[in-house]
Scaffold this motif. Structure first.
Motif, PDB file in Angstrom:
ATOM      1  N   HIS A  81       0.820  -1.214   0.000  1.00 40.55           N
ATOM      2  CA  HIS A  81       0.000   0.000   0.000  1.00 40.55           C
ATOM      3  C   HIS A  81       0.852   1.261   0.000  1.00 40.55           C
ATOM      4  N   ALA A 119       1.586   6.862   0.906  1.00 41.66           N
ATOM      5  CA  ALA A 119       2.445   6.411  -0.198  1.00 41.66           C
ATOM      6  C   ALA A 119       2.879   7.594  -1.055  1.00 41.66           C
ATOM      7  N   LYS A 124       1.696   6.700  -5.894  1.00 46.95           N
ATOM      8  CA  LYS A 124       0.358   6.126  -5.777  1.00 46.95           C
ATOM      9  C   LYS A 124       0.199   4.929  -6.720  1.00 46.95           C
ATOM     10  N   LYS A 125      -1.039   4.420  -6.799  1.00 45.01           N
ATOM     11  CA  LYS A 125      -1.290   3.195  -7.556  1.00 45.01           C
ATOM     12  C   LYS A 125      -1.800   3.442  -8.984  1.00 45.01           C
ATOM     13  N   LYS A 151      -6.366   0.865   5.234  1.00 50.49           N
ATOM     14  CA  LYS A 151      -5.768   0.707   3.901  1.00 50.49           C
ATOM     15  C   LYS A 151      -5.643   2.073   3.219  1.00 50.49           C
ATOM     16  N   GLN A 152      -6.676   2.896   3.321  1.00 49.19           N
ATOM     17  CA  GLN A 152      -6.646   4.235   2.725  1.00 49.19           C
ATOM     18  C   GLN A 152      -5.627   5.136   3.424  1.00 49.19           C
ATOM     19  N   GLU A 173      -2.367   4.249   1.925  1.00 47.52           N
ATOM     20  CA  GLU A 173      -2.296   4.758   0.546  1.00 47.52           C
ATOM     21  C   GLU A 173      -2.059   6.268   0.536  1.00 47.52           C
TER      22      GLU A 173
END
Length: 508
Positions: free
Chosen positions: A306, A482, A485-486, A475-476, A479
């Motif tokens: 994450h 991070a 990002k994804k 989880k958020q 994120e």
């Protein structure tokens, strides 16, 4: 049973659990008699069962001390100070504990030594298992594996009187902080806990004296703290990687990691250089790689996690240290305007690393989690910090433990989630519910979302669904922290950063 029965029982427990040598029995008994102001002894046979705990034996002794005004009042501070004083007076002295630890290391192995030391820390009541057992824990499955969630109930809340006393307390500056080695045997005060029953183990990392101890709150199995003998600020540098890898070389059954060394992305204690480790397989440790790169005998992975993580492996410790330091140096100076990554504001550093070390499959490993603490008007708490829409669940710094996939959430959530559970299908409006329960007003938008998502859910499933949704919130949180990002563009930029590392590294 009278107080003398329980004092005798405590002495026999201490001998059975190797806290007290038989030769010190009379000395310890007289200490306890003096402390509890009693002049008679219990001379009948007492059996200590294997299932009995130190808390069960200490409770009636504490009760007696309260009833007889030996303890001033029933505040947590006063009880804990008296508890530590009792145990500190009868358990082995620091030198004896160190000698036993070293003896077990030499004659058996380091695993036997830490097993004994951990049990010693529990049986001496330095680690209070009865408090830790109050924590509420569960796992939440996400798209890339489990996250571990804990509502932290192990730290007792202080009374208003204790909070006021701490505020008005004039510190002498000794010990300098809660992590200093000088806490061993300290009587405690309004700001620092009593540590008479605390014993620490000296060790050397990079030719410097450090100490091993366990966390009294044990957020995971054998949660240990490794602290510098010198009171100095946290600092990530080449010696950090050396020390971490030297530690797992000495303690291969433990992982070890460091919080980042900058505010916002660091831990709660930045004033004293320290690491945290233990015998626990965190979710991040089991995360797979997205892609692999090699520089001769160094393997580099972008980890499917994450947050933004590079995992570096090698059987050669020194090569791993050198490459990790190169990654850190490159990251410190990396900026990417499109991704809001800014290395410096004038001479203020924003980029740093949260490093975690392991020894696994006959190789040294370092997970390097890329961090940035830049703030803006839009994100005053940090661009890469939990954003405000998540603060109703988690607003504290995302430190080492959270980075690896274990959420330590505030105790207030236990009550708040119960209220939400009871009202999620209520016919009352959210405004009415919050008016009656103002402590959940911070959750109003979330409750509205949950009501829409689970409008037809069976009532008995609500509790488990709430736990799942808390896990998704965590989880958020990760994120948000991070730096890459994804989305596809961010993933490509992370890949480019990694390939440039490999291209620019001067392998020797």
């Amino acid at each position: 049973m009278g107080i003398n029965y329980y004092l005798e029982k405590l002495l026999l427990f201490a001998i059975k659990k190797e806290l007290l040598d038989q030769n010190d029995y009379f000395f310890a008994r007289n200490f306890l008699m003096s402390l509890l102001k009693t002049e008679t002894i219990y001379d009948k046979k007492i059996e200590i069962t294997d299932s009995e705990t130190i808390q069960e034996i200490l409770t009636p002794i504490i009760d007696y001390a309260l009833e007889n005004k030996i303890i001033k009042d029933a505040s947590i501070n006063n009880i804990d100070e008296f508890d530590a004083k009792i145990m500190g007076g009868i358990i082995s002295r620091p030198n004896e504990v160190i000698n036993k630890f070293n003896y077990l290391t030499k004659t058996i192995n380091i695993l036997a030594a830490t097993d004994w030391y951990y049990k010693f820390s529990i049986n001496s009541h330095y680690i209070k298992n009865e408090r830790i057992s109050k924590n509420i824990s569960w796992n939440t499955l996400t798209n890339i594996g489990n996250l571990e969630i804990t509502i932290n109930l192990s730290k007792p809340e202080k009374s208003p009187q204790e909070i006021a006393a701490a505020k008005n307390f004039k510190s002498t500056g000794y010990p300098k902080c809660i992590l200093c080695a000088e806490n061993e045997g300290y009587q405690g005060d309004a700001q620092l806990p009593a540590r008479q029953n605390h014993r620490i183990i000296p060790l050397f990392l990079s030719n410097e004296k450090w100490y091993l101890q366990y966390s009294p709150y044990v957020y995971f199995n054998e949660h240990c703290i490794v602290l510098s003998a010198e009171h100095r600020p946290m600092k990530i540098e080449k010696q950090t990687f050396e020390r971490l890898l030297e530690f797992v070389e000495q303690f291969p059954h433990y992982f070890i990691g460091s919080n980042a060394d900058l505010p916002i992305v660091g831990g709660s204690i930045l004033s004293h250089d320290h690491f945290q480790g233990g015998k626990h397989n965190f979710p991040m440790a089991g995360a797979k790689s997205i892609c692999n790169f090699f520089i001769q005998d160094i393997e580099i992975e972008i980890v499917n996690w994450h947050m933004s993580v590079l995992r570096i492996k090698s059987a050669d410790k020194n090569k791993l240290i050198n490459f990790s330091n190169f990654v850190f140096s490159e990251w410190k100076n990396y900026s990417n305007k499109e991704l809001n990554i800014q290395a410096y504001t004038y001479d203020i550093q924003h980029n740093t690393i949260t490093p975690i070390a392991r020894f696994r499959n006959n190789k040294f490993e370092l997970d390097l989690v890329l961090r940035n603490n830049k703030t803006t008007k839009q994100y005053p708490d940090g661009i890469f910090h939990p954003h405000q829409n998540l603060h109703h669940i988690k607003k504290e710094n995302i430190g080492l433990i959270e980075v690896m996939g274990l959420a330590i959430l505030p105790g207030r959530l236990l009550t708040e989630l119960k209220i939400i559970e009871e009202n999620i299908q209520s016919k009352n409006t959210i405004q009415e519910i919050c008016s009656k329960n103002p402590e959940i007003e911070k959750h109003a938008k979330w409750i509205s979302f949950l009501r829409q998502k689970y409008s037809n859910i069976e009532l008995h499933k609500t509790k488990d669904l709430l736990k799942y949704e808390v896990g998704i919130k965590f989880k958020q949180v990760l994120e948000d922290a991070a730096v890459f990002k994804k989305d596809e563009h961010s993933k490509n930029e992370f890949h480019k950063f990694t390939t440039n590392l490999i291209k620019n590294y001067d392998y020797q």
